[in-house]
Design a protein around this motif. Structure first.
Motif, short mmCIF file in Angstrom:
data_model
loop_
_atom_site.label_atom_id
_atom_site.label_comp_id
_atom_site.label_asym_id
_atom_site.label_seq_id
_atom_site.Cartn_x
_atom_site.Cartn_y
_atom_site.Cartn_z
N SER A 72 -6.27 0.36 -5.82
CA SER A 72 -5.82 -1.04 -4.70
C SER A 72 -4.91 0.11 -3.81
CB SER A 72 -5.06 -1.20 -5.59
OG SER A 72 -5.15 -2.91 -4.61
N LYS A 74 -5.25 2.60 -1.93
CA LYS A 74 -5.62 3.49 -1.54
C LYS A 74 -6.91 2.20 -0.91
CE LYS A 74 -7.35 7.75 -2.37
NZ LYS A 74 -6.58 8.33 -1.40
N ALA A 75 -7.36 1.42 -0.84
CA ALA A 75 -8.58 0.49 -0.15
C ALA A 75 -8.16 0.17 -0.34
CB ALA A 75 -8.70 -0.54 -1.96
N SER A 76 -6.56 -0.67 -0.33
CA SER A 76 -6.08 -1.82 1.34
C SER A 76 -5.95 -0.33 2.69
CB SER A 76 -4.63 -2.20 0.64
OG SER A 76 -3.74 -0.94 0.71
N LYS A 77 -5.61 1.34 2.45
CA LYS A 77 -5.20 1.44 3.89
C LYS A 77 -6.74 1.94 4.48
CE LYS A 77 -1.09 1.56 3.12
NZ LYS A 77 0.38 1.17 4.68
N ALA A 78 -7.91 2.00 3.30
CA ALA A 78 -9.41 2.22 4.06
C ALA A 78 -9.59 0.99 4.59
CB ALA A 78 -9.73 2.01 3.29
N LYS A 79 -8.80 0.13 5.10
CA LYS A 79 -10.05 -1.20 5.63
C LYS A 79 -9.15 -1.07 7.29
CE LYS A 79 -9.45 -4.20 1.55
NZ LYS A 79 -9.06 -5.19 2.11
#
Length: 79
Positions: A72, A74-79
């Motif tokens: 979660s 890592k996904a938030s940082k990929a945005k």
């Protein structure tokens, strides 16, 4: 990496999912950060494939990175 055999044996013999038990801890995150550096291929004289012989270490790394809270984050940082 010099001590991967020790680390591999610790993971294998402990029987734990993570370093300090069945739950992810700061120990896993800290160790993951250090060990994953060697897979990047940026360390002098250390090839990207240096951890390939250490199946237990790679499996542990996969458990850490796929933990729901880490995934979660890592996904938030990929945005």
């Amino acid at each position: 990496p010099r001590f991967m055999e020790y680390f591999k044996n610790y993971i294998k013999e402990s029987g734990y999912k993570y370093l300090a038990g069945e739950d992810l801890t700061i120990a896993d995150i800290a160790a993951y950060q250090q060990i994953s550096y060697f897979k990047k291929g940026v360390a002098d004289y250390v090839p990207k494939v240096c951890l390939d012989p250490f199946m237990e270490v790679n499996e542990w790394m996969e458990r850490v990175i796929s933990h729901p809270k880490i995934a979660s984050y890592k996904a938030s940082k990929a945005k």
